[in-house]
Design a protein around this motif. Structure first.
Motif, mmCIF file in Angstrom:
data_model
loop_
_atom_site.group_PDB
_atom_site.id
_atom_site.type_symbol
_atom_site.label_atom_id
_atom_site.label_comp_id
_atom_site.label_asym_id
_atom_site.label_seq_id
_atom_site.Cartn_x
_atom_site.Cartn_y
_atom_site.Cartn_z
ATOM 1 N N TYR A 1 0.823 -1.208 0.000
ATOM 2 C CA TYR A 1 0.000 0.000 0.000
ATOM 3 C C TYR A 1 0.860 1.262 0.000
ATOM 4 O O TYR A 1 0.423 2.326 -0.386
ATOM 5 C CB TYR A 1 -0.948 -0.004 1.202
ATOM 6 N N CYS A 2 2.126 1.099 0.440
ATOM 7 C CA CYS A 2 3.043 2.232 0.354
ATOM 8 C C CYS A 2 3.277 2.582 -1.106
ATOM 9 O O CYS A 2 3.705 3.672 -1.427
ATOM 10 C CB CYS A 2 4.386 1.890 0.978
ATOM 11 N N LEU A 3 3.016 1.614 -1.967
ATOM 12 C CA LEU A 3 3.322 1.827 -3.382
ATOM 13 C C LEU A 3 2.106 2.308 -4.163
ATOM 14 O O LEU A 3 2.067 2.200 -5.375
ATOM 15 C CB LEU A 3 3.835 0.522 -3.992
ATOM 16 N N ALA A 4 1.150 2.831 -3.451
ATOM 17 C CA ALA A 4 -0.115 3.191 -4.099
ATOM 18 C C ALA A 4 0.065 4.230 -5.199
ATOM 19 O O ALA A 4 -0.780 4.345 -6.081
ATOM 20 C CB ALA A 4 -1.114 3.706 -3.065
ATOM 21 N N ALA A 15 11.033 -15.285 -12.985
ATOM 22 C CA ALA A 15 10.518 -16.639 -13.200
ATOM 23 C C ALA A 15 9.092 -16.744 -12.689
ATOM 24 O O ALA A 15 8.667 -17.797 -12.229
ATOM 25 C CB ALA A 15 11.423 -17.644 -12.498
ATOM 26 N N LEU A 16 8.362 -15.638 -12.785
ATOM 27 C CA LEU A 16 6.991 -15.620 -12.280
ATOM 28 C C LEU A 16 6.115 -16.595 -13.058
ATOM 29 O O LEU A 16 6.104 -16.584 -14.284
ATOM 30 C CB LEU A 16 6.409 -14.213 -12.408
ATOM 31 N N LYS A 17 5.382 -17.421 -12.343
ATOM 32 C CA LYS A 17 4.425 -18.303 -13.010
ATOM 33 C C LYS A 17 3.032 -17.696 -12.978
ATOM 34 O O LYS A 17 2.146 -18.111 -13.707
ATOM 35 C CB LYS A 17 4.403 -19.674 -12.334
ATOM 36 N N GLU A 18 2.859 -16.743 -12.079
ATOM 37 C CA GLU A 18 1.568 -16.065 -11.966
ATOM 38 C C GLU A 18 1.800 -14.574 -11.839
ATOM 39 O O GLU A 18 2.870 -14.141 -11.433
ATOM 40 C CB GLU A 18 0.817 -16.548 -10.717
ATOM 41 N N VAL A 19 0.786 -13.835 -12.146
ATOM 42 C CA VAL A 19 0.839 -12.397 -11.910
ATOM 43 C C VAL A 19 0.632 -12.182 -10.411
ATOM 44 O O VAL A 19 -0.359 -12.641 -9.860
ATOM 45 C CB VAL A 19 -0.265 -11.684 -12.702
ATOM 46 N N PRO A 20 1.574 -11.523 -9.728
ATOM 47 C CA PRO A 20 1.447 -11.349 -8.278
ATOM 48 C C PRO A 20 0.159 -10.605 -7.913
ATOM 49 O O PRO A 20 -0.139 -9.576 -8.511
ATOM 50 C CB PRO A 20 2.669 -10.507 -7.909
ATOM 51 N N THR A 21 -0.577 -11.141 -6.949
ATOM 52 C CA THR A 21 -1.881 -10.560 -6.605
ATOM 53 C C THR A 21 -1.757 -9.138 -6.065
ATOM 54 O O THR A 21 -2.677 -8.342 -6.203
ATOM 55 C CB THR A 21 -2.605 -11.418 -5.550
ATOM 56 N N VAL A 22 -0.613 -8.831 -5.486
ATOM 57 C CA VAL A 22 -0.434 -7.501 -4.900
ATOM 58 C C VAL A 22 -0.556 -6.396 -5.951
ATOM 59 O O VAL A 22 -0.918 -5.263 -5.662
ATOM 60 C CB VAL A 22 0.935 -7.415 -4.170
ATOM 61 N N LEU A 23 -0.315 -6.751 -7.198
ATOM 62 C CA LEU A 23 -0.396 -5.751 -8.266
ATOM 63 C C LEU A 23 -1.778 -5.106 -8.340
ATOM 64 O O LEU A 23 -1.921 -3.953 -8.737
ATOM 65 C CB LEU A 23 -0.075 -6.390 -9.627
ATOM 66 N N ILE A 47 -5.409 -7.867 -12.266
ATOM 67 C CA ILE A 47 -5.137 -6.665 -13.061
ATOM 68 C C ILE A 47 -6.409 -5.844 -13.232
ATOM 69 O O ILE A 47 -6.374 -4.718 -13.733
ATOM 70 C CB ILE A 47 -4.478 -7.067 -14.397
ATOM 71 N N GLY A 48 -7.510 -6.394 -12.755
ATOM 72 C CA GLY A 48 -8.785 -5.713 -12.895
ATOM 73 C C GLY A 48 -8.811 -4.303 -12.322
ATOM 74 O O GLY A 48 -9.526 -3.436 -12.811
ATOM 75 N N GLY A 49 -8.008 -4.074 -11.265
ATOM 76 C CA GLY A 49 -8.044 -2.767 -10.627
ATOM 77 C C GLY A 49 -7.221 -1.706 -11.345
ATOM 78 O O GLY A 49 -7.281 -0.530 -11.002
ATOM 79 N N LEU A 50 -6.473 -2.117 -12.335
ATOM 80 C CA LEU A 50 -5.525 -1.174 -12.941
ATOM 81 C C LEU A 50 -6.189 -0.337 -14.024
ATOM 82 O O LEU A 50 -5.971 -0.517 -15.212
ATOM 83 C CB LEU A 50 -4.338 -1.957 -13.515
ATOM 84 N N GLN A 51 -6.989 0.588 -13.589
ATOM 85 C CA GLN A 51 -7.774 1.392 -14.521
ATOM 86 C C GLN A 51 -6.968 2.479 -15.221
ATOM 87 O O GLN A 51 -7.453 3.135 -16.125
ATOM 88 C CB GLN A 51 -8.959 2.032 -13.799
ATOM 89 N N ASN A 52 -5.728 2.684 -14.760
ATOM 90 C CA ASN A 52 -4.928 3.748 -15.371
ATOM 91 C C ASN A 52 -3.810 3.222 -16.258
ATOM 92 O O ASN A 52 -2.934 3.971 -16.678
ATOM 93 C CB ASN A 52 -4.336 4.646 -14.279
#
Ligand SMILES: [Zn+2]
Length: 309
Positions: A1-4, A15-23, A47-52
């Motif tokens: 949340y500091c990275l908001a 080597a990510l197998k999934e998109v990290p949920t924190v994104l 990624i649904g929240g990434l409206q910008n």
């Protein structure tokens, strides 16, 4: 949340197998790079929240197809309406959902090196497109037009333009596919660059036509295609879209009259230098539709009939 307030994030070459949920919490993110990982699926809730989001780069992953339940998303992404650059080079995509047409701000799309055998007609709704890269796929044709039912009035077909709708298009890369010709009115685009080597374009090779009841001197060219079943299906779909196109008030390339009961699929050969004012000596085949043999048999026009052998 500091990275908001984070605007740009590069997680490439991991080597990510999934998109990290924190994104999903990085609401200010405008550019997201996830290239060269091992991602197979992009979950919509992340990624649904990434409206910008303006730039999304998923190059060099293993994304294959959409789970049916997320068809309404684009590759699992409730994509921001302002997405401008979508890059999914070198994945395993077999299809592009029609919902791509919702990305009306999309300016560059790169789907090079996937397994696409067709593209949705809705691509032509992305009217800000300047660059389309679909090299090294399995495309047998480019979409001919876009059309849709108007739900309020089922008797009306709303037909939009074909590829000509992309008035800002400057770069097209379709090299290494199985195209036999370019879609109707392709030569009316104002392109700067076209890459199309390594296809199966029809070539001009006049041959005598088989004359049945109708007697006419056909200008016929040969299409040398060893068609697989999938190719045939795509060919059929293309024909079908042409029929819809014809039933919707388009006109003959020669006399500009309407199509009544019949039509002829023809091709003309376009010089990139002379006809499209480009810096290339290439000549490309472009599809054209004629209304009748009457038109076809008039002298001095540039259209050829197409024969398959
Ligand atoms: Zn005509």
């Amino acid at each position: 949340y500091c990275l908001a307030l984070l605007a740009e994030l590069n997680l490439g070459n991991n080597a990510l197998k999934e998109v990290p949920t924190v994104l999903g919490h990085l609401e200010s993110l405008r550019k997201l790079y996830l290239f060269s990982n091992r991602i197979t699926v992009v979950p919509p809730d992340v990624i649904g929240g990434l409206q910008n989001l303006v730039v999304l780069n998923l190059n060099h992953n293993q994304i294959q197809r959409l789970p049916p339940e997320i068809k309404r998303y684009i590759y699992g992404i409730v994509v921001s309406k302002i997405l401008q650059h979508l890059s999914m080079m070198d994945n395993k995509l077999e299809e592009v959902p029609a919902e791509l047409g919702h990305l009306t701000k999309l300016s560059e799309i790169n789907l090079t090196s996937n397994k696409l055998s067709w593209l949705p007609q809705q691509l032509y709704q992305c009217k800000d497109l300047t660059k389309v890269h679909v090299a090294r796929n399995k495309l047998t044709s480019l979409p001919e037009l876009t059309f849709k039912h108007t739900l309020q009035n089922l008797t009306t077909f709303h037909v939009t333009q074909g590829i000509r709708a992309l008035t800002k298009l400057q770069v097209v890369d379709v090299a290494g596919n199985k195209l036999s010709m370019f879609p109707v009115e392709f030569h009316l685009l104002s392109l700067k660059e076209l890459y199309c080597e390594g296809n199966r374009f029809v070539h001009c090779e006049p041959m005598p036509s088989e004359q049945d009841a109708e007697v006419f001197s056909l200008k016929v060219i040969v299409m040398e295609v060893q068609q697989t079943q999938q190719d045939l299906l795509n060919h059929l779909l293309c024909k079908l879209s042409i029929i819809v196109y014809l039933s919707s008030g388009s006109c003959c390339a020669l006399c500009l009259g309407p199509f009544l009961t019949t039509w002829l699929e023809c091709v003309h050969f376009i010089s990139l230098r002379k006809d499209m004012k480009m810096k290339s000596s290439l000549t490309i085949p472009v599809r054209a539709l004629l209304c009748s043999y009457k038109c076809f048999n008039t002298d001095g026009h540039p259209y050829y009939g197409v024969a398959t052998r």
